[in-house]
Motif scaffolding. Sequence first.
Motif, PDB file in Angstrom:
ATOM      1  N   LEU A   5      51.892  39.951  38.762  1.00 54.27           N
ATOM      2  CA  LEU A   5      50.439  39.871  38.838  1.00 54.27           C
ATOM      3  C   LEU A   5      49.939  41.258  39.192  1.00 54.27           C
ATOM      4  O   LEU A   5      50.173  41.762  40.294  1.00 54.27           O
ATOM      5  CB  LEU A   5      49.996  38.849  39.888  1.00 54.27           C
ATOM      6  CG  LEU A   5      48.483  38.691  40.082  1.00 54.27           C
ATOM      7  CD1 LEU A   5      47.815  38.211  38.796  1.00 54.27           C
ATOM      8  CD2 LEU A   5      48.182  37.731  41.219  1.00 54.27           C
ATOM      9  N   LYS A   6      49.215  41.893  38.269  1.00 54.68           N
ATOM     10  CA  LYS A   6      48.920  43.314  38.404  1.00 54.68           C
ATOM     11  C   LYS A   6      47.926  43.640  39.510  1.00 54.68           C
ATOM     12  O   LYS A   6      48.047  44.677  40.167  1.00 54.68           O
ATOM     13  CB  LYS A   6      48.377  43.851  37.075  1.00 54.68           C
ATOM     14  CG  LYS A   6      49.439  44.133  36.037  1.00 54.68           C
ATOM     15  CD  LYS A   6      48.805  44.779  34.818  1.00 54.68           C
ATOM     16  CE  LYS A   6      49.854  45.409  33.927  1.00 54.68           C
ATOM     17  NZ  LYS A   6      49.235  46.113  32.800  1.00 54.68           N
ATOM     18  N   ASP A   7      46.920  42.794  39.722  1.00 51.77           N
ATOM     19  CA  ASP A   7      45.855  43.180  40.644  1.00 51.77           C
ATOM     20  C   ASP A   7      46.276  43.117  42.109  1.00 51.77           C
ATOM     21  O   ASP A   7      45.487  43.466  42.989  1.00 51.77           O
ATOM     22  CB  ASP A   7      44.597  42.339  40.418  1.00 51.77           C
ATOM     23  CG  ASP A   7      44.803  40.866  40.722  1.00 51.77           C
ATOM     24  OD1 ASP A   7      45.908  40.496  41.149  1.00 51.77           O
ATOM     25  OD2 ASP A   7      43.864  40.072  40.523  1.00 51.77           O
ATOM     26  N   ASN A  28      43.842  45.827  34.748  1.00 48.31           N
ATOM     27  CA  ASN A  28      44.588  47.051  35.001  1.00 48.31           C
ATOM     28  C   ASN A  28      45.433  47.337  33.766  1.00 48.31           C
ATOM     29  O   ASN A  28      46.589  46.935  33.678  1.00 48.31           O
ATOM     30  CB  ASN A  28      45.468  46.904  36.250  1.00 48.31           C
ATOM     31  CG  ASN A  28      45.932  48.237  36.790  1.00 48.31           C
ATOM     32  OD1 ASN A  28      46.271  49.129  36.025  1.00 48.31           O
ATOM     33  ND2 ASN A  28      45.949  48.369  38.095  1.00 48.31           N
ATOM     34  N   PHE A  29      44.832  48.048  32.801  1.00 48.17           N
ATOM     35  CA  PHE A  29      45.532  48.327  31.550  1.00 48.17           C
ATOM     36  C   PHE A  29      46.588  49.409  31.763  1.00 48.17           C
ATOM     37  O   PHE A  29      46.422  50.294  32.612  1.00 48.17           O
ATOM     38  CB  PHE A  29      44.543  48.786  30.476  1.00 48.17           C
ATOM     39  CG  PHE A  29      43.626  47.699  29.988  1.00 48.17           C
ATOM     40  CD1 PHE A  29      44.125  46.480  29.589  1.00 48.17           C
ATOM     41  CD2 PHE A  29      42.253  47.896  29.934  1.00 48.17           C
ATOM     42  CE1 PHE A  29      43.292  45.467  29.140  1.00 48.17           C
ATOM     43  CE2 PHE A  29      41.409  46.910  29.482  1.00 48.17           C
ATOM     44  CZ  PHE A  29      41.930  45.683  29.087  1.00 48.17           C
ATOM     45  N   PRO A  30      47.674  49.353  30.989  1.00 47.35           N
ATOM     46  CA  PRO A  30      48.696  50.413  31.085  1.00 47.35           C
ATOM     47  C   PRO A  30      48.152  51.752  30.613  1.00 47.35           C
ATOM     48  O   PRO A  30      47.146  51.831  29.906  1.00 47.35           O
ATOM     49  CB  PRO A  30      49.826  49.896  30.177  1.00 47.35           C
ATOM     50  CG  PRO A  30      49.178  48.920  29.265  1.00 47.35           C
ATOM     51  CD  PRO A  30      48.047  48.303  30.019  1.00 47.35           C
ATOM     52  N   ALA A  31      48.842  52.813  30.991  1.00 44.86           N
ATOM     53  CA  ALA A  31      48.339  54.167  30.743  1.00 44.86           C
ATOM     54  C   ALA A  31      48.198  54.471  29.253  1.00 44.86           C
ATOM     55  O   ALA A  31      47.274  55.172  28.848  1.00 44.86           O
ATOM     56  CB  ALA A  31      49.275  55.181  31.402  1.00 44.86           C
ATOM     57  N   HIS A  40      47.480  41.263  29.026  1.00 42.36           N
ATOM     58  CA  HIS A  40      48.338  42.275  29.644  1.00 42.36           C
ATOM     59  C   HIS A  40      47.593  43.141  30.650  1.00 42.36           C
ATOM     60  O   HIS A  40      48.210  43.945  31.346  1.00 42.36           O
ATOM     61  CB  HIS A  40      48.966  43.158  28.555  1.00 42.36           C
ATOM     62  CG  HIS A  40      47.961  43.883  27.719  1.00 42.36           C
ATOM     63  ND1 HIS A  40      47.722  45.225  27.837  1.00 42.36           N
ATOM     64  CD2 HIS A  40      47.115  43.446  26.746  1.00 42.36           C
ATOM     65  CE1 HIS A  40      46.783  45.601  26.982  1.00 42.36           C
ATOM     66  NE2 HIS A  40      46.406  44.528  26.300  1.00 42.36           N
ATOM     67  N   GLY A  41      46.283  42.994  30.737  1.00 39.07           N
ATOM     68  CA  GLY A  41      45.551  43.671  31.793  1.00 39.07           C
ATOM     69  C   GLY A  41      45.654  42.943  33.124  1.00 39.07           C
ATOM     70  O   GLY A  41      45.365  43.522  34.177  1.00 39.07           O
ATOM     71  N   ILE A  42      46.078  41.670  33.098  1.00 36.31           N
ATOM     72  CA  ILE A  42      46.203  40.856  34.313  1.00 36.31           C
ATOM     73  C   ILE A  42      47.665  40.683  34.708  1.00 36.31           C
ATOM     74  O   ILE A  42      48.012  40.774  35.888  1.00 36.31           O
ATOM     75  CB  ILE A  42      45.550  39.470  34.097  1.00 36.31           C
ATOM     76  CG1 ILE A  42      44.102  39.623  33.623  1.00 36.31           C
ATOM     77  CG2 ILE A  42      45.612  38.635  35.377  1.00 36.31           C
ATOM     78  CD1 ILE A  42      43.436  38.318  33.255  1.00 36.31           C
ATOM     79  N   PHE A  43      48.530  40.436  33.718  1.00 30.58           N
ATOM     80  CA  PHE A  43      49.946  40.196  33.982  1.00 30.58           C
ATOM     81  C   PHE A  43      50.787  41.280  33.301  1.00 30.58           C
ATOM     82  O   PHE A  43      50.359  41.913  32.344  1.00 30.58           O
ATOM     83  CB  PHE A  43      50.374  38.815  33.449  1.00 30.58           C
ATOM     84  CG  PHE A  43      49.456  37.694  33.852  1.00 30.58           C
ATOM     85  CD1 PHE A  43      49.428  37.238  35.160  1.00 30.58           C
ATOM     86  CD2 PHE A  43      48.621  37.092  32.926  1.00 30.58           C
ATOM     87  CE1 PHE A  43      48.576  36.210  35.532  1.00 30.58           C
ATOM     88  CE2 PHE A  43      47.772  36.061  33.283  1.00 30.58           C
ATOM     89  CZ  PHE A  43      47.751  35.624  34.591  1.00 30.58           C
ATOM     90  N   TYR A  44      51.995  41.446  33.825  1.00 29.78           N
ATOM     91  CA  TYR A  44      52.946  42.367  33.189  1.00 29.78           C
ATOM     92  C   TYR A  44      54.296  41.684  33.106  1.00 29.78           C
ATOM     93  O   TYR A  44      54.818  41.174  34.103  1.00 29.78           O
ATOM     94  CB  TYR A  44      53.068  43.671  33.966  1.00 29.78           C
ATOM     95  CG  TYR A  44      54.060  44.621  33.337  1.00 29.78           C
ATOM     96  CD1 TYR A  44      53.823  45.160  32.079  1.00 29.78           C
ATOM     97  CD2 TYR A  44      55.241  44.963  33.988  1.00 29.78           C
ATOM     98  CE1 TYR A  44      54.738  46.013  31.485  1.00 29.78           C
ATOM     99  CE2 TYR A  44      56.161  45.824  33.401  1.00 29.78           C
ATOM    100  CZ  TYR A  44      55.901  46.349  32.163  1.00 29.78           C
ATOM    101  OH  TYR A  44      56.806  47.192  31.564  1.00 29.78           O
ATOM    102  N   LEU A  45      54.853  41.686  31.921  1.00 32.95           N
ATOM    103  CA  LEU A  45      56.132  41.044  31.644  1.00 32.95           C
ATOM    104  C   LEU A  45      57.175  42.125  31.402  1.00 32.95           C
ATOM    105  O   LEU A  45      56.994  42.992  30.542  1.00 32.95           O
ATOM    106  CB  LEU A  45      56.011  40.130  30.423  1.00 32.95           C
ATOM    107  CG  LEU A  45      57.242  39.362  29.970  1.00 32.95           C
ATOM    108  CD1 LEU A  45      57.655  38.347  31.034  1.00 32.95           C
ATOM    109  CD2 LEU A  45      56.978  38.651  28.651  1.00 32.95           C
TER     110      LEU A  45
END
Length: 356
Positions: A345-347, A243-246, A329-334
């Motif tokens: 955890l993004k998903d 889940n990549f950022p915009a 950064h497609g999996i985690f967001y800090l």
Amino acid sequence: MLRRQVPFLSSNNKPRVTIMTCIRQKSSGGRRPKKKLYHRVPELDRVMELRKKPLMILQLKSLIQSQPRNSPLFLRDLEKNVGFVRKWDFMALIEKHPTIFRVSGTPPSVSLTDKAHRVAQEEAQARTLMEPLLVTNLRKLLMLSVNCRLPLETLEFVGPELGLPSDFKECLVPKYPQFFSVKRVNGMDCLHLEDWDSTLAVTARESRLAQEGILNLKPNGNQRKVKISRDGNYIGPFAFKMNFPAGFRPNVGYLENLERWQKLEFPSPYLNARRFDVADPRTRKRAVAVIHELFSLTMEKRMTSAQLDAFHGECLLPAQLLLCLVKHHGIFYLTNKGVRSTVFLKDCIPWFQLDR
């Protein structure tokens, strides 16, 4: 550009004439490297900013409930529990929320209103109903560690994120002697796993893929090559949901490397990490899967950076843990918003609710 004075001598012994010459120096450096950006997710940053006040309310509620039976929390004693500076923040909080907190008596004391007390009782009932899930998650957490044990101080530190009650050592662990025991190792009290259950050694990622019918999917070599997905997602038994950022625009080279990484096989996170070579790419991908599973065992699929780092030695997490989180950064967001640094955890995030 530098200016240099060059003396010029004439042949007829006339006075010297000074000529100004310009020397242009060629720069030795090349093009300036492009600055790498960490793309923010405003929705998650806003979530952490909005959690500041609710966290204070919950902290004060826990403080009131932790008092001995029939003993009120006097306002004069608030400073002993939260400090002189934060005392005034809590005083303002009490004044701002009269539907939750009630001040009465001489000397004045604070307690929960009848409505807030009923909600607190419902929360206790919900914890009782969740006990089987908490026990299962605690067993899986111990199975993720290399020695099937964790220090009690680590569990106390991460307990709120796992949904464990503050007194889990007294009210939860003794009820299940077939699963847990407390032993002293290297001067620390540790919670040991007494029974290994192979049916629990299934990650949340594998469960999701099994529901989608992808886990047992075998690659077909004769199948026509599919165009690389721009969002980084790949259908396969060893793939992670991206889940990549915009604002992130990956190029073709990045996506090709990501596709190779998504196809790469790796051992189960529930296997002992000591069996694998740290330099092996499959072992590095397994470390990502371990972090993914740690977040999956939490209630809100997030932890502070300090809480995640508490599992560093017990689960043999990557030495450069922060770099690993930023890289994937497609999996985690800090995020550093809110009270302290937090990792998501993004998903598992309900994005449709964040847009409201």
